[in-house]
Design a protein around this motif. Structure first.
Motif, PDB file in Angstrom:
ATOM      1  N   ALA A   3       0.810  -1.211   0.000  1.00 18.87           N
ATOM      2  CA  ALA A   3       0.000   0.000   0.000  1.00 18.87           C
ATOM      3  C   ALA A   3       0.847   1.265   0.000  1.00 18.87           C
ATOM      4  O   ALA A   3       0.584   2.200  -0.754  1.00 18.87           O
ATOM      5  CB  ALA A   3      -0.930  -0.024   1.207  1.00 18.87           C
ATOM      6  N   THR A   6       2.805   1.776  -3.439  1.00 14.79           N
ATOM      7  CA  THR A   6       1.993   2.216  -4.580  1.00 14.79           C
ATOM      8  C   THR A   6       1.656   3.706  -4.457  1.00 14.79           C
ATOM      9  O   THR A   6       1.692   4.440  -5.434  1.00 14.79           O
ATOM     10  CB  THR A   6       0.679   1.411  -4.666  1.00 14.79           C
ATOM     11  N   THR A  10       3.315   6.683  -6.936  1.00 12.37           N
ATOM     12  CA  THR A  10       2.389   7.528  -7.707  1.00 12.37           C
ATOM     13  C   THR A  10       2.663   9.007  -7.427  1.00 12.37           C
ATOM     14  O   THR A  10       2.669   9.835  -8.346  1.00 12.37           O
ATOM     15  CB  THR A  10       0.918   7.169  -7.376  1.00 12.37           C
ATOM     16  N   SER A  71      -0.910  -5.318 -13.100  1.00 14.06           N
ATOM     17  CA  SER A  71      -1.923  -5.705 -12.123  1.00 14.06           C
ATOM     18  C   SER A  71      -1.443  -6.934 -11.334  1.00 14.06           C
ATOM     19  O   SER A  71      -0.235  -7.088 -11.124  1.00 14.06           O
ATOM     20  CB  SER A  71      -3.248  -5.967 -12.834  1.00 14.06           C
ATOM     21  N   HIS A  74      -4.437 -13.311 -12.375  1.00 12.94           N
ATOM     22  CA  HIS A  74      -5.733 -13.932 -12.074  1.00 12.94           C
ATOM     23  C   HIS A  74      -5.792 -15.303 -12.741  1.00 12.94           C
ATOM     24  O   HIS A  74      -5.162 -15.515 -13.767  1.00 12.94           O
ATOM     25  CB  HIS A  74      -6.876 -13.074 -12.612  1.00 12.94           C
ATOM     26  N   PRO A 136      -6.389   1.654 -13.220  1.00 12.61           N
ATOM     27  CA  PRO A 136      -5.161   1.507 -12.429  1.00 12.61           C
ATOM     28  C   PRO A 136      -5.360   0.701 -11.147  1.00 12.61           C
ATOM     29  O   PRO A 136      -4.383   0.227 -10.561  1.00 12.61           O
ATOM     30  CB  PRO A 136      -4.772   2.964 -12.107  1.00 12.61           C
ATOM     31  N   PHE A 137      -6.608   0.566 -10.704  1.00  8.48           N
ATOM     32  CA  PHE A 137      -6.877  -0.222  -9.492  1.00  8.48           C
ATOM     33  C   PHE A 137      -7.522  -1.568  -9.849  1.00  8.48           C
ATOM     34  O   PHE A 137      -8.041  -2.260  -8.981  1.00  8.48           O
ATOM     35  CB  PHE A 137      -7.812   0.556  -8.556  1.00  8.48           C
ATOM     36  N   ARG A 142     -12.093  -8.594  -7.500  1.00  5.69           N
ATOM     37  CA  ARG A 142     -10.770  -8.593  -6.867  1.00  5.69           C
ATOM     38  C   ARG A 142     -10.020  -7.289  -7.109  1.00  5.69           C
ATOM     39  O   ARG A 142      -8.798  -7.246  -6.995  1.00  5.69           O
ATOM     40  CB  ARG A 142      -9.945  -9.797  -7.365  1.00  5.69           C
ATOM     41  N   CYS A 144      -8.628  -3.448  -6.398  1.00  2.00           N
ATOM     42  CA  CYS A 144      -7.920  -2.958  -5.212  1.00  2.00           C
ATOM     43  C   CYS A 144      -8.902  -2.493  -4.128  1.00  2.00           C
ATOM     44  O   CYS A 144      -9.662  -1.553  -4.336  1.00  2.00           O
ATOM     45  CB  CYS A 144      -7.025  -1.799  -5.625  1.00  2.00           C
ATOM     46  N   PRO A 145      -8.852  -3.116  -2.940  1.00  5.01           N
ATOM     47  CA  PRO A 145      -9.756  -2.676  -1.872  1.00  5.01           C
ATOM     48  C   PRO A 145      -9.289  -1.374  -1.219  1.00  5.01           C
ATOM     49  O   PRO A 145     -10.018  -0.758  -0.448  1.00  5.01           O
ATOM     50  CB  PRO A 145      -9.706  -3.831  -0.864  1.00  5.01           C
TER      51      PRO A 145
HETATM   52  C1  HEM Z   1      -1.975   4.359  -6.006  1.00  2.89           C
HETATM   53  C2  HEM Z   1      -2.350   3.424  -5.168  1.00  2.89           C
HETATM   54  C3  HEM Z   1      -2.732   2.011  -5.533  1.00  2.89           C
HETATM   55  C4  HEM Z   1      -2.853   1.413  -6.761  1.00  2.89           C
HETATM   56  C5  HEM Z   1      -2.617   2.026  -8.144  1.00  2.89           C
HETATM   57  C6  HEM Z   1      -3.268   0.034  -6.522  1.00  2.89           C
HETATM   58  C7  HEM Z   1      -3.505  -0.893  -7.523  1.00  2.89           C
HETATM   59  C8  HEM Z   1      -3.885  -2.197  -7.289  1.00  2.89           C
HETATM   60  C9  HEM Z   1      -4.127  -3.172  -8.333  1.00  2.89           C
HETATM   61  C10 HEM Z   1      -4.003  -2.931  -9.839  1.00  2.89           C
HETATM   62  C11 HEM Z   1      -4.483  -4.327  -7.722  1.00  2.89           C
HETATM   63  C12 HEM Z   1      -4.820  -5.666  -8.434  1.00  2.89           C
HETATM   64  C13 HEM Z   1      -6.297  -5.691  -8.770  1.00  2.89           C
HETATM   65  C14 HEM Z   1      -6.651  -6.926  -9.550  1.00  2.89           C
HETATM   66  O1  HEM Z   1      -6.167  -8.015  -9.211  1.00  2.89           O
HETATM   67  O2  HEM Z   1      -7.414  -6.812 -10.502  1.00  2.89           O
HETATM   68  C15 HEM Z   1      -4.458  -4.097  -6.300  1.00  2.89           C
HETATM   69  C16 HEM Z   1      -4.754  -5.061  -5.357  1.00  2.89           C
HETATM   70  C17 HEM Z   1      -4.727  -4.844  -3.989  1.00  2.89           C
HETATM   71  N1  HEM Z   1      -4.501  -3.632  -3.366  1.00  2.89           N
HETATM   72 FE1  HEM Z   1      -4.030  -1.876  -4.253  1.00  2.89          FE
HETATM   73  N2  HEM Z   1      -3.389  -0.165  -5.177  1.00  2.89           N
HETATM   74  C18 HEM Z   1      -3.079   1.007  -4.530  1.00  2.89           C
HETATM   75  C19 HEM Z   1      -3.114   1.252  -3.175  1.00  2.89           C
HETATM   76  C20 HEM Z   1      -3.526   0.343  -2.226  1.00  2.89           C
HETATM   77  C21 HEM Z   1      -3.718   0.656  -0.829  1.00  2.89           C
HETATM   78  C22 HEM Z   1      -3.533   2.051  -0.204  1.00  2.89           C
HETATM   79  C23 HEM Z   1      -4.082  -0.510  -0.210  1.00  2.89           C
HETATM   80  C24 HEM Z   1      -4.415  -0.802   1.231  1.00  2.89           C
HETATM   81  C25 HEM Z   1      -4.632   0.121   2.155  1.00  2.89           C
HETATM   82  C26 HEM Z   1      -4.132  -1.551  -1.228  1.00  2.89           C
HETATM   83  C27 HEM Z   1      -4.447  -2.866  -1.010  1.00  2.89           C
HETATM   84  C28 HEM Z   1      -4.589  -3.827  -1.998  1.00  2.89           C
HETATM   85  C29 HEM Z   1      -4.900  -5.254  -1.735  1.00  2.89           C
HETATM   86  C30 HEM Z   1      -5.097  -5.911  -0.374  1.00  2.89           C
HETATM   87  C31 HEM Z   1      -4.996  -5.876  -2.991  1.00  2.89           C
HETATM   88  C32 HEM Z   1      -5.305  -7.358  -3.305  1.00  2.89           C
HETATM   89  C33 HEM Z   1      -6.812  -7.518  -3.502  1.00  2.89           C
HETATM   90  C34 HEM Z   1      -7.237  -8.950  -3.859  1.00  2.89           C
HETATM   91  O3  HEM Z   1      -6.468  -9.682  -4.469  1.00  2.89           O
HETATM   92  O4  HEM Z   1      -8.377  -9.315  -3.535  1.00  2.89           O
HETATM   93  N3  HEM Z   1      -3.798  -0.983  -2.447  1.00  2.89           N
HETATM   94  N4  HEM Z   1      -4.112  -2.793  -6.053  1.00  2.89           N
END
Ligand code: HEM
Length: 208
Positions: A3, A6, A10, A71, A74, A136-137, A142, A144-145
């Motif tokens: 977290a 990322t 950015t 990403s 999956h 981007p998320f 699934r 980004c939470p």
């Molecule tokens: C600029 C900030 C961020 C970006 C661009 C980003 C992007 C992503 C992306 C692309 C994924 C994969 C989604 C997918 O599998 O389709 C992801 C997954 C995840 N992100 Fe983020 N993220 C960011 C910040 C955060 C923050 C701040 C947290 C927690 C506080 C976080 C927690 C997670 C978690 C736990 C997953 C795995 C979800 C799963 O597999 O069910 N991310 N994120």
């Protein structure tokens, strides 16, 4: 997905893009001067909602430099057909966000930093997983939470540092925008900047 990493990568890309696009930097400073004012130190969460240009800068940064460019992997849990392609159960899928975000069929001048596109041609395109040209998320179950937390942090931190400081590079040189290989899209070389205060001195001694 880390977290802190990322969010910090950015922010680093956003600042680098602004340093290489000084007109945009001046425009966002103007927006802060009008909407927040130079007699106030802290930009609050409610201020950030009205900072539409700043929000466009964040979207454009996430478009050009998605923190997780490929990403996460999956796996299809059952056979299915997507857009005419047969996908067998067990297939591993990698979505190339970097490529999607620079698709010339969707984005004019795809590699150019043009935050204005999110106030004009792409004003209804958001990063919340509903517009597949900008994900981007990720998208779906699934995705980004941390999305809302990340967007809130990005807006607050970027708005505050831009409000507080003028930024310069050494000898006014352009920032090196090469990307390092890796799961997270970070800069190949560290960003080095000189900062100077941009608000009147009394504002830094106040607590609001
Ligand atoms: C600029 C900030 C961020 C970006 C661009 C980003 C992007 C992503 C992306 C692309 C994924 C994969 C989604 C997918 O599998 O389709 C992801 C997954 C995840 N992100 Fe983020 N993220 C960011 C910040 C955060 C923050 C701040 C947290 C927690 C506080 C976080 C927690 C997670 C978690 C736990 C997953 C795995 C979800 C799963 O597999 O069910 N991310 N994120």
């Amino acid at each position: 997905m880390a977290a802190e990493d990322t969010t910090s990568v950015t922010l680093t890309w956003a600042l680098s893009l602004l340093l290489n696009n000084r007109d945009t930097l001046s425009k966002v400073h103007q927006e802060l001067d009008v909407k927040v004012g130079k007699d106030r130190l802290v930009v609050t969460e409610s201020d950030t909602k009205s900072l539409v240009y700043l929000q466009s800068i964040i979207k454009e940064t996430l478009r050009l430099y998605p923190a997780a460019p490929l990403s996460l992997i999956h796996e299809a849990i059952e056979d299915c057909t997507v857009n005419g392609y047969h996908v067998s159960a067990g297939t591993l899928l990698i979505t190339n966000l970097h490529k999607i975000h620079r698709d010339p069929l969707i984005w004019a001048n795809p590699s150019k930093f043009q935050p204005e596109r999110f106030m004009t041609t792409h004003k209804d395109v958001d990063v919340r997983g509903q517009n597949f040209e900008l994900i981007p998320f990720g998208s779906g179950r699934r995705m980004c939470p941390g999305l809302s937390f990340a967007l809130q942090n990005l807006s607050l931190i970027l708005a505050n540092v831009l409000h507080w400081f003028e930024f310069e590079t050494s000898l006014d040189e352009a920032v090196d925008m090469r990307e390092a290989p890796g799961l997270t899209c970070s800069k190949a070389t560290p960003l080095e900047v000189y900062v100077t205060p941009r608000l009147p001195a009394f504002v830094y001694n106040s607590s609001n």
